[in-house]
Scaffold this motif. Sequence first.
Motif, PDB file in Angstrom:
ATOM      1  N   ALA A 141     -17.145   4.088   6.952  1.00 37.37           N
ATOM      2  CA  ALA A 141     -17.374   4.436   8.360  1.00 37.37           C
ATOM      3  C   ALA A 141     -18.186   5.721   8.466  1.00 37.37           C
ATOM      4  CB  ALA A 141     -16.045   4.585   9.092  1.00 37.37           C
ATOM      5  N   MET A 142     -17.872   6.670   7.610  1.00 36.56           N
ATOM      6  CA  MET A 142     -18.530   7.974   7.722  1.00 36.56           C
ATOM      7  C   MET A 142     -19.930   8.022   7.137  1.00 36.56           C
ATOM      8  SD  MET A 142     -15.426  10.639   7.114  1.00 36.56           S
ATOM      9  CE  MET A 142     -16.236  12.125   7.630  1.00 36.56           C
ATOM     10  N   TYR A 143     -20.185   7.199   6.113  1.00 29.98           N
ATOM     11  CA  TYR A 143     -21.466   7.351   5.402  1.00 29.98           C
ATOM     12  C   TYR A 143     -22.395   6.150   5.478  1.00 29.98           C
ATOM     13  CZ  TYR A 143     -19.261  11.547   3.698  1.00 29.98           C
ATOM     14  OH  TYR A 143     -18.647  12.773   3.644  1.00 29.98           O
ATOM     15  N   THR A 172     -15.747  14.378   2.022  1.00 30.37           N
ATOM     16  CA  THR A 172     -14.758  13.974   3.038  1.00 30.37           C
ATOM     17  C   THR A 172     -13.417  14.664   2.789  1.00 30.37           C
ATOM     18  OG1 THR A 172     -15.844  11.858   3.256  1.00 30.37           O
ATOM     19  CG2 THR A 172     -13.595  11.974   4.073  1.00 30.37           C
ATOM     20  N   LEU A 173     -13.020  14.700   1.512  1.00 29.63           N
ATOM     21  CA  LEU A 173     -11.739  15.361   1.201  1.00 29.63           C
ATOM     22  C   LEU A 173     -11.782  16.839   1.587  1.00 29.63           C
ATOM     23  CD1 LEU A 173     -10.518  13.893  -2.210  1.00 29.63           C
ATOM     24  CD2 LEU A 173     -10.263  13.012   0.095  1.00 29.63           C
ATOM     25  N   PHE A 217       0.834  -1.208   0.000  1.00 28.13           N
ATOM     26  CA  PHE A 217       0.000   0.000   0.000  1.00 28.13           C
ATOM     27  C   PHE A 217       0.868   1.258   0.000  1.00 28.13           C
ATOM     28  CE2 PHE A 217      -2.400   3.467   1.748  1.00 28.13           C
ATOM     29  CZ  PHE A 217      -3.677   3.300   1.248  1.00 28.13           C
ATOM     30  N   ARG A 254      -4.536  10.988  -4.579  1.00 22.28           N
ATOM     31  CA  ARG A 254      -4.305  10.232  -3.345  1.00 22.28           C
ATOM     32  C   ARG A 254      -5.105   8.948  -3.342  1.00 22.28           C
ATOM     33  NH1 ARG A 254      -6.629  14.357   1.121  1.00 22.28           N
ATOM     34  NH2 ARG A 254      -7.129  15.774  -0.540  1.00 22.28           N
ATOM     35  N   HIS A 299       0.657   4.311  -2.573  1.00 21.19           N
ATOM     36  CA  HIS A 299       0.389   5.641  -1.998  1.00 21.19           C
ATOM     37  C   HIS A 299       1.439   6.649  -2.463  1.00 21.19           C
ATOM     38  CE1 HIS A 299       0.642   8.629   1.344  1.00 21.19           C
ATOM     39  NE2 HIS A 299      -0.656   8.535   1.298  1.00 21.19           N
ATOM     40  N   MET A 357     -15.245   7.864  12.306  1.00 22.72           N
ATOM     41  CA  MET A 357     -13.865   7.846  11.831  1.00 22.72           C
ATOM     42  C   MET A 357     -12.918   7.560  13.000  1.00 22.72           C
ATOM     43  SD  MET A 357     -12.277  11.058  10.014  1.00 22.72           S
ATOM     44  CE  MET A 357     -11.959  11.694  11.627  1.00 22.72           C
ATOM     45  N   MET A 369     -13.536  18.105   3.979  1.00 18.68           N
ATOM     46  CA  MET A 369     -13.442  18.165   5.448  1.00 18.68           C
ATOM     47  C   MET A 369     -11.976  18.081   5.882  1.00 18.68           C
ATOM     48  SD  MET A 369     -16.387  15.626   6.881  1.00 18.68           S
ATOM     49  CE  MET A 369     -18.113  15.796   6.478  1.00 18.68           C
ATOM     50  N   ILE A 370     -11.228  17.187   5.252  1.00 17.85           N
ATOM     51  CA  ILE A 370      -9.822  16.995   5.648  1.00 17.85           C
ATOM     52  C   ILE A 370      -8.967  18.180   5.184  1.00 17.85           C
ATOM     53  CG2 ILE A 370      -7.762  15.550   5.300  1.00 17.85           C
ATOM     54  CD1 ILE A 370      -9.761  13.157   4.968  1.00 17.85           C
ATOM     55  N   ASP A 371      -9.175  18.587   3.929  1.00 18.59           N
ATOM     56  CA  ASP A 371      -8.290  19.614   3.357  1.00 18.59           C
ATOM     57  C   ASP A 371      -8.630  21.032   3.827  1.00 18.59           C
ATOM     58  OD1 ASP A 371      -7.092  17.592   2.032  1.00 18.59           O
ATOM     59  OD2 ASP A 371      -8.046  17.972   0.091  1.00 18.59           O
ATOM     60  N   ASN A 395      -1.547   7.221   6.869  1.00 15.69           N
ATOM     61  CA  ASN A 395      -1.289   7.101   5.436  1.00 15.69           C
ATOM     62  C   ASN A 395      -2.368   6.308   4.728  1.00 15.69           C
ATOM     63  OD1 ASN A 395       0.880   8.511   4.575  1.00 15.69           O
ATOM     64  ND2 ASN A 395       2.364   6.956   5.168  1.00 15.69           N
ATOM     65  N   GLU A 396      -2.773   5.195   5.315  1.00  9.49           N
ATOM     66  CA  GLU A 396      -3.724   4.314   4.635  1.00  9.49           C
ATOM     67  C   GLU A 396      -5.129   4.913   4.581  1.00  9.49           C
ATOM     68  OE1 GLU A 396      -3.727   0.289   5.951  1.00  9.49           O
ATOM     69  OE2 GLU A 396      -1.543   0.198   5.939  1.00  9.49           O
ATOM     70  N   LEU A 397      -5.525   5.569   5.675  1.00  9.21           N
ATOM     71  CA  LEU A 397      -6.885   6.121   5.699  1.00  9.21           C
ATOM     72  C   LEU A 397      -6.918   7.545   5.152  1.00  9.21           C
ATOM     73  CD1 LEU A 397      -8.200   4.818   9.136  1.00  9.21           C
ATOM     74  CD2 LEU A 397      -8.608   3.865   6.869  1.00  9.21           C
ATOM     75  N   GLY A 398      -5.752   8.152   5.039  1.00 15.16           N
ATOM     76  CA  GLY A 398      -5.693   9.502   4.498  1.00 15.16           C
ATOM     77  C   GLY A 398      -6.268  10.539   5.433  1.00 15.16           C
ATOM     78  N   ILE A 399      -6.209  10.248   6.726  1.00 11.95           N
ATOM     79  CA  ILE A 399      -6.725  11.199   7.709  1.00 11.95           C
ATOM     80  C   ILE A 399      -5.597  11.568   8.680  1.00 11.95           C
ATOM     81  CG2 ILE A 399      -7.680   9.234   9.076  1.00 11.95           C
ATOM     82  CD1 ILE A 399      -9.437  12.503   9.044  1.00 11.95           C
ATOM     83  N   GLU A 411      -8.325   0.087  14.401  1.00 10.88           N
ATOM     84  CA  GLU A 411      -7.113  -0.235  13.639  1.00 10.88           C
ATOM     85  C   GLU A 411      -5.885  -0.211  14.537  1.00 10.88           C
ATOM     86  OE1 GLU A 411      -8.115  -1.440  10.003  1.00 10.88           O
ATOM     87  OE2 GLU A 411      -6.028  -0.984  10.475  1.00 10.88           O
ATOM     88  N   LEU A 464     -10.434  18.544   9.528  1.00 13.23           N
ATOM     89  CA  LEU A 464     -10.874  17.277  10.112  1.00 13.23           C
ATOM     90  C   LEU A 464      -9.641  16.425  10.408  1.00 13.23           C
ATOM     91  CD1 LEU A 464     -13.096  15.252  10.892  1.00 13.23           C
ATOM     92  CD2 LEU A 464     -13.074  14.444   8.559  1.00 13.23           C
ATOM     93  N   ILE A 496     -12.648   4.221   5.426  1.00 14.23           N
ATOM     94  CA  ILE A 496     -12.920   5.519   6.062  1.00 14.23           C
ATOM     95  C   ILE A 496     -14.238   6.108   5.546  1.00 14.23           C
ATOM     96  CG2 ILE A 496     -11.394   6.777   4.442  1.00 14.23           C
ATOM     97  CD1 ILE A 496     -10.912   8.756   6.713  1.00 14.23           C
ATOM     98  N   PHE A 497     -14.512   5.907   4.260  1.00 19.28           N
ATOM     99  CA  PHE A 497     -15.758   6.446   3.693  1.00 19.28           C
ATOM    100  C   PHE A 497     -16.953   5.615   4.166  1.00 19.28           C
ATOM    101  CE2 PHE A 497     -12.240   7.435   0.873  1.00 19.28           C
ATOM    102  CZ  PHE A 497     -12.322   8.811   0.862  1.00 19.28           C
ATOM    103  N   GLN A 551      -6.908   6.257  -0.520  1.00 19.91           N
ATOM    104  CA  GLN A 551      -7.286   6.005   0.875  1.00 19.91           C
ATOM    105  C   GLN A 551      -8.048   4.691   0.924  1.00 19.91           C
ATOM    106  OE1 GLN A 551      -9.104  10.059   0.544  1.00 19.91           O
ATOM    107  NE2 GLN A 551      -8.956  10.002   2.759  1.00 19.91           N
ATOM    108  N   ARG A 552      -7.920   3.986   2.016  1.00 19.36           N
ATOM    109  CA  ARG A 552      -8.711   2.769   2.155  1.00 19.36           C
ATOM    110  C   ARG A 552     -10.193   3.123   2.145  1.00 19.36           C
ATOM    111  NH1 ARG A 552      -6.365  -0.166   7.186  1.00 19.36           N
ATOM    112  NH2 ARG A 552      -8.571  -0.653   7.395  1.00 19.36           N
ATOM    113  N   LEU A 576     -13.017   3.928  13.846  1.00 14.93           N
ATOM    114  CA  LEU A 576     -12.256   3.133  12.878  1.00 14.93           C
ATOM    115  C   LEU A 576     -10.756   3.187  13.203  1.00 14.93           C
ATOM    116  CD1 LEU A 576     -12.093   1.571  10.147  1.00 14.93           C
ATOM    117  CD2 LEU A 576     -11.955   3.793   9.011  1.00 14.93           C
TER     118      LEU A 576
END
Lengths: 89, 452
Positions: free
Chosen positions: A85-87, B10-11, A57, A76, A61, B253, B13-15, B65-69, B260, B19, A82-83, A78-79, B256
């Motif tokens: 989980a949120m939605y 979501t992006l 990964f 980018r 990435h 989030m 929110m992060i950017d 890195n993997e979740l991008g958060i 993890e 978030l 995360i989406f 992302q796994r 999660l």
Amino acid sequence: MRGIVTVVGNDRVGIIAEVCTLLASMGVNILDINQTVMQGFFTMTMLVDIGNTETPFETIHSSLKKKGEDTGLAIRIQREDIFNAMYKV
Amino acid sequence: MISHKEILRTLAMIDNQHLDIRTITMGISLLDCAHEDIDECARRIYEKIVRKAENLVATGCAIENELGIPIVNKRISVTPAAIVAGSCRADDLTPIAVAMDKAAKECGVNFIGGFSALVHKGFTEGDRRLIASIPAALASTERVCSSVNVATTKAGINMDAVALMGRVIKETAALTAADGGLGCAKLVVFANAVEDNPFMAGAFHGVGEPECVINVGVSGPGVVHSALKKVKGASFDVVAETIKRTAFQITRMGQLVAQEASRRLDVPFGVVDLSLAPTPAKGDSVARILEEIGLETCGTHGTTAALAMLNDAVKKGGVMASGHVGGLSGAFIPVSEDEGMIAAASGGTLTLDKLEAMTCVCSVGLDMIAVPGDTTAETISAIIADEAAIGVVNTKTTAVRIIPAPGKVVGDSVEFGGLLGSAPVMPVHQESSVDFIGRGGRIPAPMHSLKN
């Protein structure tokens, strides 16, 4: 494991081809693509399968990130979790 | 598949809306590190923390890195040091803090909490030695955070401890005067302290906790603010619902990330702390949420009601999103760490008295407040007593993190840097509380019937 690739930036010829070629070279299978262009601004989201590739990964990435930096796009991965989980409840 | 729109939301929110996961905090029990020789005790503490937390930062970065958060902080909380070091024969327990600091640096975490004592009903010998060591410990370490619990709803308020903490805060400010009294930013005086709080400076690993645990603190004032901008003028029913929905997403989030981290580190998951934790960055402020709800400036009339609703809606939205909720859960109102609070306090609308009222309904208490350097120990103790009374009577956690900034007067500002931000020096009442604090003893626990 599935991931979401997002590509955001100014529209130009060949963006999808370049990203898809890179993903293919790393053994990443594309399951679904959705893209829109609004006032010259390109956004693409892809659902990809990263469960059947030997590429770690971290490599996927960093390769996508570098591709983004080289081409002036924000790319980018992302796994998908995360989406979900949120939605999704 | 998740929709294109949801992904882009979501992006954004992060950017654009800050978030992030505010902290992954590993709680570590140090109960088995006790030893009568303080050097041996310190060695055991260092060794255990490093052994348990060696992969914490790397794991946090991998998840990020993997979740991008972004996962802003990776931290450690430990058993209150007064319990562990109570068996040491030494009077000065600073070496324990030094060992904690060294371990934090080795593990790459920015703060370690638990140089703490729980004295709500009285002091043990270890408690007394630990509290006496706090000023030197905070002055000689960089990453160690300290907390003292002086009151609980069941025990009442230990007014001897309240008096003592006023003096300890003054001494800590004096020993760290070169940095604006920075030591006091790492020292919290609690009522009803919780055992699983992942947020600093008040984190410690309670004695009812397991050997090792992962707690996660979420954040997201910017996301809530942004969601509320879309419902301008709508009724409070709509506002509360909007906050709940947003809190739900943020907390999912957090859940999660907690799962993890727990799985990868092979450490049990403890709680998600559903907090709105602001930072000094623009767009990451709790005060600006209150203003978005309809107040011209945070601190004006209506602020307490707006904060009460915000705090409640955050909990209601978040609680269903996580398997276990705990910690301090709610909206934090640290003055120096919130861009909107800094502006409101600098402008004079947000006063210490209004902040005290707000702490009746927010998640913690008087947080990161700078007061003039000549504020007496007794006045600081009286502020602590007021805050403890609010917590004890209302069965909630309250706290005081106050900085009597050496050499500073009202109108000045103290710069702490980073997440600690900058604090405008706020006025305190000049009338004396000396005789009140001089009484000592305990304020009895309140009764819980005949509620009025």
